[in-house]
Enzyme design. Structure first.
Site, mmCIF file in Angstrom:
data_model
loop_
_atom_site.group_PDB
_atom_site.id
_atom_site.type_symbol
_atom_site.label_atom_id
_atom_site.label_comp_id
_atom_site.label_asym_id
_atom_site.label_seq_id
_atom_site.Cartn_x
_atom_site.Cartn_y
_atom_site.Cartn_z
ATOM 1 N N GLU A 246 -29.938 -47.598 -38.767
ATOM 2 C CA GLU A 246 -31.259 -48.199 -38.969
ATOM 3 C C GLU A 246 -32.386 -47.271 -38.545
ATOM 4 O O GLU A 246 -33.424 -47.195 -39.213
ATOM 5 C CB GLU A 246 -31.355 -49.524 -38.209
ATOM 6 C CG GLU A 246 -30.627 -50.690 -38.849
ATOM 7 C CD GLU A 246 -29.129 -50.663 -38.610
ATOM 8 O OE1 GLU A 246 -28.398 -51.439 -39.257
ATOM 9 O OE2 GLU A 246 -28.674 -49.846 -37.768
ATOM 10 N N HIS B 159 -26.495 -61.545 -32.944
ATOM 11 C CA HIS B 159 -26.843 -61.667 -34.358
ATOM 12 C C HIS B 159 -27.665 -62.927 -34.623
ATOM 13 O O HIS B 159 -27.761 -63.380 -35.764
ATOM 14 C CB HIS B 159 -25.578 -61.707 -35.220
ATOM 15 C CG HIS B 159 -24.754 -60.470 -35.142
ATOM 16 N ND1 HIS B 159 -23.929 -60.190 -34.067
ATOM 17 C CD2 HIS B 159 -24.622 -59.416 -35.992
ATOM 18 C CE1 HIS B 159 -23.322 -59.032 -34.264
ATOM 19 N NE2 HIS B 159 -23.731 -58.542 -35.429
#
Length: 370
Positions: free
Chosen positions: A93, A162
């Site tokens: 990322e 998450h």
């Protein structure tokens, strides 16, 4: 991607259609529903139309191309636009977000997809220090037209790492715009607005909403359709209590309003749509009418979106309040993995109903019951 970066992005470049399109469509009443559309279809169509209208728009992220997106948001786009505009990236990322910000410096319009916004923490330096602050630090000489999008908040059984809601995190940063759609109309209109905007936009979707279908009108399906950034929507009008929410919590709030109506309480439900800028005028106007406020969000309670709304109402509409503000948020703990504990950690319909009743003095206050 390097092919499109090498292209000359001149002031008059790009599609003529892109240059003359209005940033937002005329505000009209979108009540004439003509079909049902899933949220993932709304996002996909918005991406497709904006990529078709403006050759500077491109999509990048993990599995957005060959796999057509982890949630099939980018279905069909690789085949239509090719690998130079739909780029599969490694699982890094920080790397691909930095490349995206650099492309935006050059005048391109990247749409960076995170498989979940929890992974955006790997790239938060680029989002805040490189994207959000550059326009100010360059005295307006550098625009950063980039969209960071992906699922935000809790899904189901994916654990603490998450399940985080980042609305309050990114909404605290000057230079960013933060949007969070609920319906297919929201998803389509707000994503188009985000892509066309000259500033960096954090676009917070919800995994559990992707497969939900909503009615959409002919106006929403028009390629020129676009929603204004910074404007909330009153999903349901009421006169006894105001309920503010965003993303999937809007749906829970509407269900709570139906229950409350059966007990004689008329709840007004506001879909925030835009977290930054926040539509303070719509919120305060509603509170001045209902004289009561319940804020609902999935994120942690401390320093949350609801806390900011409470502060705004206290500053601007304190004299209109007939009851203390009720704030519903996620539990102040990392998200549990066990299903029974997970349900207790996020707001439920019954939590909203109880809070609204307390605000309307229709139940025993929590302090008295403790």
């Amino acid at each position: 991607m390097w092919g499109i970066i090498r292209q000359k992005v001149a002031a008059g470049g790009g599609s003529p259609v892109a240059r003359i399109r209005p940033v937002v469509s005329n505000l009209r009443n979108y009540s004439s529903a003509v079909k049902q559309m899933m949220v993932r279809e709304a996002l996909n169509s918005a991406l497709d139309e904006e990529m078709s209208a403006d050759p500077k728009v491109f999509l990048m992220g993990e599995e957005v191309g060959e796999y057509q997106g982890a949630y099939k948001i980018s279905k069909g786009l690789l085949e239509k636009y090719g690998p130079e505009r739909v780029l599969d990236t490694p699982i890094t990322e920080a790397g691909f977000t930095g490349i995206g910000v650099g492309a935006a410096y050059y005048g391109l319009k990247p749409v960076v997809e995170f498989m979940t916004f929890n992974f955006s923490m790997q790239a938060i330096d680029h989002i805040i220090n490189s994207a959000a602050k550059s326009n100010y630090m360059s005295s307006g000489q550098i625009s950063v037209p980039i969209v960071f999008r992906g699922p935000n908040g809790a899904a189901a059984g994916v654990g603490a790492q998450h399940s985080h809601c980042y609305a309050a995190w990114y909404a605290s940063v000057p230079g960013l715009k933060v949007l969070s759609p609920y319906s297919s109309e929201d998803a389509r209109g707000l994503l188009k607005a985000a892509i066309r905007d000259p500033d960096p936009v954090v676009f917070l979707e919800n995994e559990l909403l992707y497969g939900e279908s909503f009615p959409v009108s002919a106006e929403v399906l028009d390629s020129s359709f676009c929603l204004p950034i910074g404007k909330a929507k009153i999903e349901r009008e009421g006169k006894d209590v105001t309920i503010t929410a965003f993303s999937k919590i809007v749906g829970l709030s509407l269900k709570a309003a139906e229950i409350l109506a059966k007990e004689g309480i008329s709840a007004e439900v506001i879909n925030l749509r835009s977290i930054r800028p926040l539509d303070r005028s719509t919120i305060n106007a509603s509170v001045r009418k209902t004289n009561r406020l319940v804020t609902v969000e999935e994120g942690f309670p401390q320093h949350g979106v609801g806390a900011e709304i409470c502060a705004s109402v206290i500053e601007e509409s304190f004299g209109y309040l007939d009851a203390p503000v009720e704030r519903i948020a996620g539990a102040d703990v990392p998200m549990p993995y066990a299903a029974n504990l997970e349900r207790m950690a996020v707001p439920q319909v019954e939590d909203i109903v109880r809070a609204a009743k307390r605000a309307c003095y229709r139940s025993v206050p929590m302090a008295a019951a403790a």
